[in-house]
Design a protein around this motif. Sequence first.
Motif, mmCIF file in Angstrom:
data_model
loop_
_atom_site.group_PDB
_atom_site.id
_atom_site.type_symbol
_atom_site.label_atom_id
_atom_site.label_comp_id
_atom_site.label_asym_id
_atom_site.label_seq_id
_atom_site.Cartn_x
_atom_site.Cartn_y
_atom_site.Cartn_z
ATOM 1 N N UNK A 199 124.691 27.045 -79.432
ATOM 2 C CA UNK A 199 125.696 26.457 -80.301
ATOM 3 C C UNK A 199 126.490 27.484 -81.094
ATOM 4 N N UNK A 200 127.700 27.065 -81.469
ATOM 5 C CA UNK A 200 128.593 27.890 -82.294
ATOM 6 C C UNK A 200 128.972 27.076 -83.527
ATOM 7 N N UNK A 201 128.830 27.672 -84.693
ATOM 8 C CA UNK A 201 129.184 26.981 -85.936
ATOM 9 C C UNK A 201 130.699 26.938 -86.055
ATOM 10 N N UNK A 202 131.266 25.732 -86.002
ATOM 11 C CA UNK A 202 132.710 25.578 -86.153
ATOM 12 C C UNK A 202 133.099 25.372 -87.617
ATOM 13 N N UNK A 203 132.154 24.837 -88.392
ATOM 14 C CA UNK A 203 132.430 24.617 -89.818
ATOM 15 C C UNK A 203 131.135 24.823 -90.579
ATOM 16 N N UNK A 204 131.144 25.738 -91.522
ATOM 17 C CA UNK A 204 129.958 26.012 -92.314
ATOM 18 C C UNK A 204 129.721 24.861 -93.298
ATOM 19 N N UNK A 205 128.448 24.472 -93.517
ATOM 20 C CA UNK A 205 128.181 23.414 -94.498
ATOM 21 C C UNK A 205 128.324 23.942 -95.929
ATOM 22 N N UNK A 206 128.618 23.047 -96.820
ATOM 23 C CA UNK A 206 128.646 23.365 -98.254
ATOM 24 C C UNK A 206 127.746 22.375 -98.973
ATOM 25 N N UNK A 207 127.707 22.474 -100.295
ATOM 26 C CA UNK A 207 126.886 21.528 -101.055
ATOM 27 C C UNK A 207 127.504 20.142 -101.089
ATOM 28 N N UNK A 208 128.803 20.025 -100.760
ATOM 29 C CA UNK A 208 129.477 18.724 -100.823
ATOM 30 C C UNK A 208 129.854 18.178 -99.450
ATOM 31 N N UNK A 209 129.905 19.033 -98.415
ATOM 32 C CA UNK A 209 130.318 18.579 -97.088
ATOM 33 C C UNK A 209 129.362 19.109 -96.015
ATOM 34 N N UNK A 210 129.165 18.265 -94.990
ATOM 35 C CA UNK A 210 128.385 18.703 -93.846
ATOM 36 C C UNK A 210 129.175 19.719 -93.029
ATOM 37 N N UNK B 83 129.336 19.073 -76.979
ATOM 38 C CA UNK B 83 128.966 18.078 -77.981
ATOM 39 C C UNK B 83 128.935 18.763 -79.340
ATOM 40 N N UNK B 84 129.047 17.979 -80.372
ATOM 41 C CA UNK B 84 128.960 18.518 -81.729
ATOM 42 C C UNK B 84 127.846 17.808 -82.485
ATOM 43 N N UNK B 85 127.236 18.531 -83.397
ATOM 44 C CA UNK B 85 126.205 17.973 -84.257
ATOM 45 C C UNK B 85 126.511 18.369 -85.692
ATOM 46 N N UNK B 86 126.234 17.460 -86.620
ATOM 47 C CA UNK B 86 126.482 17.825 -88.028
ATOM 48 C C UNK B 86 125.425 18.803 -88.525
ATOM 49 N N UNK B 87 125.811 19.705 -89.372
ATOM 50 C CA UNK B 87 124.887 20.596 -90.071
ATOM 51 C C UNK B 87 124.705 20.012 -91.471
ATOM 52 N N UNK B 88 123.465 19.712 -91.876
ATOM 53 C CA UNK B 88 123.262 19.063 -93.186
ATOM 54 C C UNK B 88 123.902 19.854 -94.322
ATOM 55 N N UNK B 89 124.300 19.121 -95.338
ATOM 56 C CA UNK B 89 124.823 19.772 -96.540
ATOM 57 C C UNK B 89 123.783 20.751 -97.094
ATOM 58 N N UNK B 90 124.280 21.782 -97.722
ATOM 59 C CA UNK B 90 123.378 22.712 -98.370
ATOM 60 C C UNK B 90 122.763 22.059 -99.598
ATOM 61 N N UNK B 91 121.498 22.363 -99.840
ATOM 62 C CA UNK B 91 120.866 21.861 -101.058
ATOM 63 C C UNK B 91 121.569 22.478 -102.260
ATOM 64 N N UNK B 92 121.687 21.728 -103.331
ATOM 65 C CA UNK B 92 122.327 22.291 -104.528
ATOM 66 C C UNK B 92 121.660 23.602 -104.909
ATOM 67 N N UNK C 11 116.909 17.359 -101.721
ATOM 68 C CA UNK C 11 115.830 17.748 -102.643
ATOM 69 C C UNK C 11 114.669 16.759 -102.658
ATOM 70 N N UNK C 12 114.950 15.458 -102.605
ATOM 71 C CA UNK C 12 113.885 14.444 -102.648
ATOM 72 C C UNK C 12 113.381 14.154 -101.228
ATOM 73 N N UNK C 13 112.057 13.983 -101.091
ATOM 74 C CA UNK C 13 111.443 13.569 -99.831
ATOM 75 C C UNK C 13 110.382 12.515 -100.121
ATOM 76 N N UNK C 14 110.243 11.551 -99.204
ATOM 77 C CA UNK C 14 109.307 10.441 -99.389
ATOM 78 C C UNK C 14 108.432 10.324 -98.149
ATOM 79 N N UNK C 15 107.135 10.132 -98.345
ATOM 80 C CA UNK C 15 106.259 10.044 -97.184
ATOM 81 C C UNK C 15 104.826 9.751 -97.563
ATOM 82 N N UNK C 16 103.888 10.326 -96.805
ATOM 83 C CA UNK C 16 102.467 10.031 -97.013
ATOM 84 C C UNK C 16 101.640 11.160 -96.418
ATOM 85 N N UNK C 17 100.347 11.163 -96.729
ATOM 86 C CA UNK C 17 99.397 12.093 -96.136
ATOM 87 C C UNK C 17 98.132 11.340 -95.780
#
Length: 793
Positions: free
Chosen positions: A360-371, A389-398, A417-423
């Motif tokens: 893959x090649x990054x066409x647009x770098x993610x920021x804290x406000x945009x994927x 094909x293209x895939x979104x790169x998640x927004x950067x964490x603040x 920042x928040x995650x929900x789950x179990x162990x």
Amino acid sequence: MKKISKLLSILSALVMGATVCLTACGSGEAAEHDHVWNSGEITTEPTCHSEGLKTYRCTVEGCTQTKTEPVGKTAHNWDNGTVTTPAKCDAEGEKTYKCQNEGCTETRKEHIDKISHSWKDGEIIKAPDFLNKGSMQRVCGECQATTTAELPAAADFGAQFYGDLTAANNWKYGYAESYDAQTGAVDFVGLTEVNGGVWKSGNVEISKGHIVSGGDSNAVVAYTFTEPLTQKMQTNVKITFTGDEANTNVKAHLMVNAGELTTVELNNDGKKDWTYQTEEPIDIARNVTVWLVFENVGQGKAGGELSVTLTAPCVHIWNDGSVKTPATCQATGVMEYSCLNCSATYEGVIQKAPHNWDSGVVEKEPTETEEGVKKFTCQNTDAGCHETKTEPIPKLAPSTFNGADFARDFSTTAQPNWEYGFTKNYDFGANTFTFEKAKPVGEDAWKDNGSIEIKSGWINNETDGSMAVIRYIMPETREITVAMSFTGDNDVTRMSARLHVTDASGNLDGSIEGNPVFIYDKNSKDWSLTKTITVQKGGVISVIFTREGGNGWWHGGFNMTLTATGAAPTETEIANYFEDFGNEEVWVYGYSTDYQWGTDNFTFNPLTKDGEGNYTSIDGDNKLEIKKDFVNSEYGGRDLAIGYKVPAGQSKLKVNVDFAGSREETQIAPRILVVRNNATQSAQFFGDCENKQNWNITHEVNVAEGDIVYVILFPKADTGYKHGKLQIIISGQAQQSSTTTVVSDFHDDFHDNTVTESNWEYGSADYGWDGNHSIKANDGNTESFDYTKSETY
């Protein structure tokens, strides 16, 4: 003797060649020198049956010294071979090859595999029937070896014909003066007269493979299905008739009454020779008879050769198939399957192959406000594929912490920042666990496969063997106040929790006092906690919920808030290539010869510091040089690699690389690569700098203690200038030093009769969970540092 003399001559020449010439030829004076041998010449040509000789002469003026070396034999030139012993079915043969080179008499032999047996049909060991296969002994006509061949299952009029009443089987031979093709009824009369294998009555004669029908009587051949036939099956029928005379005209009726009558009228067009074969199997059952009534439609008697074969349809057992047409990512393929019991085949579809996406090649770098956006291209170009094909790169964490609130921030979409789950494996002794993410359900909850459910401001933990987990990942190192509260939905609700904090590397943060904090109040369904702690950037704050007691209510209102109590740490320069040059505790200097662009793997080869404090490797025009203010990469196939060793406490670094080429033609491209402490690698390539003399790149990389951040320089192969001035600046979180004063130490302060007063007391306790506690003092003294523990909890 001649061989020994020749060997001694060779050894003497070799010894002389390995020594220093002491006498210059023609001068008569001793003059030491090292021999300088020429490239040598062949003085005795090698053959395939003897070695040759190569003679070297010293090129020093006046020296006539020589030395010789053997030259290996050449290859044999074999002919096509002659069969000297033919192969048989019971013995291997032999083929002899001769070398065709002049003067060579060498030969070699090869085995010839045994030939196949010439099998001939022999005695039938077991006759086949409608359902069961038979067997026949076959004999080789060459060596008389025997083998057993399988005979296919079938009811065959010719193969199973019997010539006397004592050999009767399922076949019937007779005649009918009348039959009803509408009902399948046959007025059958069995033939009783036997004369030399011929069943005969009046104008009807039936013998092996032959039938005669004449007058008012119609010849009948019938087969009745008996045990072990199942109650309902099917049969295929094949009939072949060849008339004895040119004007023979016999037609026939096939009738089967197995619940539903099947009638087929054969040879309506009056041919002398005809064949019938069922297109679809005919239904049969136990005790059902297949009737074949042969009617002479000419004058007098009519006869001919007759073949009747009844077979059961194959119960196909298909093999695993073979690829007939391979599938590609553009088209489906074809798989062909064959029956193991017969010659039937069928074709199946092979689904399209998956695309072979590149990294893959990054066409647009993610920021804290945009994927961001990453584009992938299929590499199956030989199949004619050019899909992308293209895939979104998640927004950067603040990157900064501005407080957090579980109830306010709750969302069923992914959050940085928040995650929900179990162990399912919390270890209360080691305080370790494996976190598994829950699944978002609808628009208001996260759930696991059981009944753990997390909503905004609410928690439910009714799953046996699982503990609900809520986590927050710190975007920067800060001192924060954590406030938690729980209110059970019912008076019998009992829920406990642990506040568990890890550092950026995932280890339990030992700098936090009382970590993990365990909350437990048996007499109340409600509880709360407030604690001020310092959490590293990348550290994880987890709340693990545990059901208490045997009651059926384990849910209620929950909230957790995180509030900053101190100023955010500032980013500062922590390493400077120019100023730190030569400090090998911080930097490593070397090169790579095997960088793999597909996987970003390479082997780091360190350079050793020379007497001037530089790191160099020079071989003629090939140069690798790493100096304080100058790098040079003119050594073909070697790429400079300079690495920074990540210290403790860093989770994200900013890497700034500046390069100024010595000439306008200088073309060097960089790559920043993080080699993890566990040897895995992650890489990012920054721009195409090959056409620039000067460039600067800056990038943030996630790191952990023990990682190495490499800057690798790739010079363009066909340019003559590959050097210039390099500067690397690493920035990260400023590390605040702190001192810890030991107020008391159990070991050092232990009462040993020399201390009359102490803040330590030793005894036992009867702890009551209902609030009633008692502590008992121990009066005895001890002079040793013994450690005891109770095995009762």
